[in-house]
Design a protein around this motif. Sequence first.
Motif, PDB file in Angstrom:
ATOM      1  N   ALA A   1      20.096  41.049  40.085  1.00  0.00           N
ATOM      2  CA  ALA A   1      19.913  41.272  41.520  1.00  0.00           C
ATOM      3  C   ALA A   1      19.024  40.206  42.148  1.00  0.00           C
ATOM      4  O   ALA A   1      19.138  39.917  43.334  1.00  0.00           O
ATOM      5  N   GLY A   2      18.153  39.598  41.334  1.00  0.00           N
ATOM      6  CA  GLY A   2      17.249  38.566  41.843  1.00  0.00           C
ATOM      7  C   GLY A   2      17.896  37.196  41.946  1.00  0.00           C
ATOM      8  O   GLY A   2      17.256  36.240  42.389  1.00  0.00           O
ATOM      9  N   GLU A   3      19.139  37.083  41.523  1.00  0.00           N
ATOM     10  CA  GLU A   3      19.887  35.829  41.585  1.00  0.00           C
ATOM     11  C   GLU A   3      21.159  36.076  42.384  1.00  0.00           C
ATOM     12  O   GLU A   3      21.480  37.210  42.709  1.00  0.00           O
ATOM     13  N   LEU A   4      21.876  35.010  42.693  1.00  0.00           N
ATOM     14  CA  LEU A   4      23.172  35.178  43.348  1.00  0.00           C
ATOM     15  C   LEU A   4      24.168  35.472  42.222  1.00  0.00           C
ATOM     16  O   LEU A   4      24.481  34.596  41.417  1.00  0.00           O
ATOM     17  N   THR A   5      24.600  36.716  42.115  1.00  0.00           N
ATOM     18  CA  THR A   5      25.475  37.132  41.021  1.00  0.00           C
ATOM     19  C   THR A   5      26.845  37.517  41.557  1.00  0.00           C
ATOM     20  O   THR A   5      26.953  38.334  42.472  1.00  0.00           O
ATOM     21  N   LEU A   6      27.861  36.910  40.965  1.00  0.00           N
ATOM     22  CA  LEU A   6      29.250  37.211  41.309  1.00  0.00           C
ATOM     23  C   LEU A   6      29.918  37.954  40.160  1.00  0.00           C
ATOM     24  O   LEU A   6      29.656  37.660  38.990  1.00  0.00           O
ATOM     25  N   ILE A   7      30.795  38.875  40.518  1.00  0.00           N
ATOM     26  CA  ILE A   7      31.532  39.664  39.540  1.00  0.00           C
ATOM     27  C   ILE A   7      33.002  39.285  39.634  1.00  0.00           C
ATOM     28  O   ILE A   7      33.574  39.250  40.723  1.00  0.00           O
ATOM     29  N   ALA A   8      33.615  39.005  38.486  1.00  0.00           N
ATOM     30  CA  ALA A   8      35.067  38.804  38.432  1.00  0.00           C
ATOM     31  C   ALA A   8      35.683  40.143  38.052  1.00  0.00           C
ATOM     32  O   ALA A   8      35.222  40.809  37.109  1.00  0.00           O
ATOM     33  N   THR A   9      36.697  40.547  38.797  1.00  0.00           N
ATOM     34  CA  THR A   9      37.363  41.817  38.521  1.00  0.00           C
ATOM     35  C   THR A   9      38.861  41.593  38.342  1.00  0.00           C
ATOM     36  O   THR A   9      39.431  40.656  38.904  1.00  0.00           O
ATOM     37  N   ILE A  10      39.459  42.447  37.557  1.00  0.00           N
ATOM     38  CA  ILE A  10      40.915  42.532  37.458  1.00  0.00           C
ATOM     39  C   ILE A  10      41.247  43.987  37.720  1.00  0.00           C
ATOM     40  O   ILE A  10      40.725  44.878  37.046  1.00  0.00           O
ATOM     41  N   GLN A  11      42.068  44.216  38.727  1.00  0.00           N
ATOM     42  CA  GLN A  11      42.399  45.573  39.179  1.00  0.00           C
ATOM     43  C   GLN A  11      41.127  46.397  39.396  1.00  0.00           C
ATOM     44  O   GLN A  11      41.012  47.528  38.951  1.00  0.00           O
ATOM     45  N   ASN A  12      40.181  45.782  40.083  1.00  0.00           N
ATOM     46  CA  ASN A  12      38.903  46.393  40.479  1.00  0.00           C
ATOM     47  C   ASN A  12      37.943  46.694  39.339  1.00  0.00           C
ATOM     48  O   ASN A  12      36.892  47.286  39.561  1.00  0.00           O
TER      49      ASN A  12
ATOM     50  N   SER B   1      38.296  40.130  26.009  1.00  0.00           N
ATOM     51  CA  SER B   1      39.719  40.403  26.252  1.00  0.00           C
ATOM     52  C   SER B   1      40.331  39.453  27.283  1.00  0.00           C
ATOM     53  O   SER B   1      41.556  39.340  27.359  1.00  0.00           O
ATOM     54  N   VAL B   2      39.495  38.778  28.087  1.00  0.00           N
ATOM     55  CA  VAL B   2      40.017  37.841  29.095  1.00  0.00           C
ATOM     56  C   VAL B   2      39.553  36.406  28.842  1.00  0.00           C
ATOM     57  O   VAL B   2      39.808  35.522  29.657  1.00  0.00           O
ATOM     58  N   ALA B   3      38.883  36.179  27.713  1.00  0.00           N
ATOM     59  CA  ALA B   3      38.412  34.823  27.388  1.00  0.00           C
ATOM     60  C   ALA B   3      39.609  33.878  27.333  1.00  0.00           C
ATOM     61  O   ALA B   3      40.667  34.221  26.817  1.00  0.00           O
ATOM     62  N   GLY B   4      39.442  32.693  27.923  1.00  0.00           N
ATOM     63  CA  GLY B   4      40.504  31.692  27.910  1.00  0.00           C
ATOM     64  C   GLY B   4      41.582  31.897  28.956  1.00  0.00           C
ATOM     65  O   GLY B   4      42.588  31.188  28.960  1.00  0.00           O
ATOM     66  N   GLN B   5      41.384  32.849  29.862  1.00  0.00           N
ATOM     67  CA  GLN B   5      42.392  33.140  30.890  1.00  0.00           C
ATOM     68  C   GLN B   5      41.975  32.666  32.279  1.00  0.00           C
ATOM     69  O   GLN B   5      42.570  33.060  33.276  1.00  0.00           O
ATOM     70  N   GLY B   6      40.940  31.842  32.362  1.00  0.00           N
ATOM     71  CA  GLY B   6      40.554  31.270  33.648  1.00  0.00           C
ATOM     72  C   GLY B   6      39.492  32.033  34.409  1.00  0.00           C
ATOM     73  O   GLY B   6      39.085  31.603  35.494  1.00  0.00           O
TER      74      GLY B   6
ATOM     75  N   MET C   1      61.112  39.689  29.280  1.00  0.00           N
ATOM     76  CA  MET C   1      60.499  38.789  30.241  1.00  0.00           C
ATOM     77  C   MET C   1      58.983  39.002  30.216  1.00  0.00           C
ATOM     78  O   MET C   1      58.510  40.121  30.166  1.00  0.00           O
ATOM     79  N   ALA C   2      58.246  37.906  30.242  1.00  0.00           N
ATOM     80  CA  ALA C   2      56.784  37.982  30.226  1.00  0.00           C
ATOM     81  C   ALA C   2      56.279  38.578  31.529  1.00  0.00           C
ATOM     82  O   ALA C   2      56.782  38.261  32.602  1.00  0.00           O
ATOM     83  N   GLN C   3      55.310  39.437  31.409  1.00  0.00           N
ATOM     84  CA  GLN C   3      54.722  40.069  32.585  1.00  0.00           C
ATOM     85  C   GLN C   3      53.527  39.245  33.048  1.00  0.00           C
ATOM     86  O   GLN C   3      52.705  38.828  32.237  1.00  0.00           O
ATOM     87  N   ALA C   4      53.459  38.978  34.337  1.00  0.00           N
ATOM     88  CA  ALA C   4      52.343  38.208  34.892  1.00  0.00           C
ATOM     89  C   ALA C   4      51.070  39.048  34.822  1.00  0.00           C
ATOM     90  O   ALA C   4      51.090  40.239  35.110  1.00  0.00           O
ATOM     91  N   LEU C   5      49.997  38.409  34.422  1.00  0.00           N
ATOM     92  CA  LEU C   5      48.708  39.088  34.404  1.00  0.00           C
ATOM     93  C   LEU C   5      48.212  39.269  35.829  1.00  0.00           C
ATOM     94  O   LEU C   5      48.426  38.396  36.676  1.00  0.00           O
ATOM     95  N   PRO C   6      47.542  40.390  36.103  1.00  0.00           N
ATOM     96  CA  PRO C   6      46.971  40.561  37.442  1.00  0.00           C
ATOM     97  C   PRO C   6      45.962  39.451  37.715  1.00  0.00           C
ATOM     98  O   PRO C   6      45.256  39.013  36.810  1.00  0.00           O
ATOM     99  N   LYS C   7      45.923  39.005  38.956  1.00  0.00           N
ATOM    100  CA  LYS C   7      44.996  37.935  39.345  1.00  0.00           C
ATOM    101  C   LYS C   7      43.581  38.483  39.421  1.00  0.00           C
ATOM    102  O   LYS C   7      43.339  39.540  39.976  1.00  0.00           O
ATOM    103  N   PRO C   8      42.621  37.717  38.869  1.00  0.00           N
ATOM    104  CA  PRO C   8      41.229  38.146  39.019  1.00  0.00           C
ATOM    105  C   PRO C   8      40.749  37.916  40.454  1.00  0.00           C
ATOM    106  O   PRO C   8      41.255  37.046  41.152  1.00  0.00           O
ATOM    107  N   ALA C   9      39.791  38.718  40.859  1.00  0.00           N
ATOM    108  CA  ALA C   9      39.176  38.596  42.184  1.00  0.00           C
ATOM    109  C   ALA C   9      37.666  38.486  41.985  1.00  0.00           C
ATOM    110  O   ALA C   9      37.142  38.831  40.930  1.00  0.00           O
ATOM    111  N   LEU C  10      36.990  38.001  43.013  1.00  0.00           N
ATOM    112  CA  LEU C  10      35.532  37.888  42.978  1.00  0.00           C
ATOM    113  C   LEU C  10      34.908  38.772  44.036  1.00  0.00           C
ATOM    114  O   LEU C  10      35.470  38.953  45.108  1.00  0.00           O
ATOM    115  N   ARG C  11      33.732  39.282  43.704  1.00  0.00           N
ATOM    116  CA  ARG C  11      32.942  40.033  44.682  1.00  0.00           C
ATOM    117  C   ARG C  11      31.486  39.959  44.287  1.00  0.00           C
ATOM    118  O   ARG C  11      31.157  39.585  43.166  1.00  0.00           O
ATOM    119  N   PRO C  12      30.586  40.334  45.221  1.00  0.00           N
ATOM    120  CA  PRO C  12      29.159  40.315  44.883  1.00  0.00           C
ATOM    121  C   PRO C  12      28.790  41.470  43.947  1.00  0.00           C
ATOM    122  O   PRO C  12      29.520  42.452  43.828  1.00  0.00           O
TER     123      PRO C  12
END
Length: 168
Positions: free
Chosen positions: A60-71, A93-98, A1-12
């Motif tokens: 730091a001089g711009e509004l920068t968001l970080i995408a994380t997977i499992q922190n 490693s996560v290109a094309g995964q949204g 059975m295919a394992q679901a990838l952890p969902k990415p999260a956003l933070r500053p």
Amino acid sequence: MAQALPKPALRPLLPADVPMLAAIFVAAIQELTGDDYSEPQQEAWAAVADDEVAFGKKLAGELTLIATIQNSPVGFASLRNNDHIDMLYVHPSVAGQGVGAMLCDALEKLAGARGTKSLSVDASDNALEFFRKRGYVAKQRNSVTVQGEWLANTTMQKTLGAAAGGAS
């Protein structure tokens, strides 16, 4: 059975993120742009992150968001002056995964919430199709010099607001 990838999260952006973001920036350029840019062009482009202090100040001089997977950071995007996507990079490693789409969605929503009517980006040749699919329209072709190498990109623009709603 295919394992679901952890969902990415956003933070500053946090100051401690800069070395990891510099590594993501370099890896994305080295591994994802080879079809569109020569090795000397890639090396010059990636060298922008060699000075981590300057790279960190720029983020730091711009509004920068970080995408994380499992922190762990896997991508980042920055918004300059509320109306220009300055950087959007994801680890190969996560290109094309949204992850890039999630970062772009967030910047579009933030810019729209701040009253921005349209958003622009200077898209690298390998990112053109990504932005085109998101409703960005090519406005002009550019040549920029980075570390002595000429790189081409395309300024693209998207109108925000009512037309952009519902595409989540």
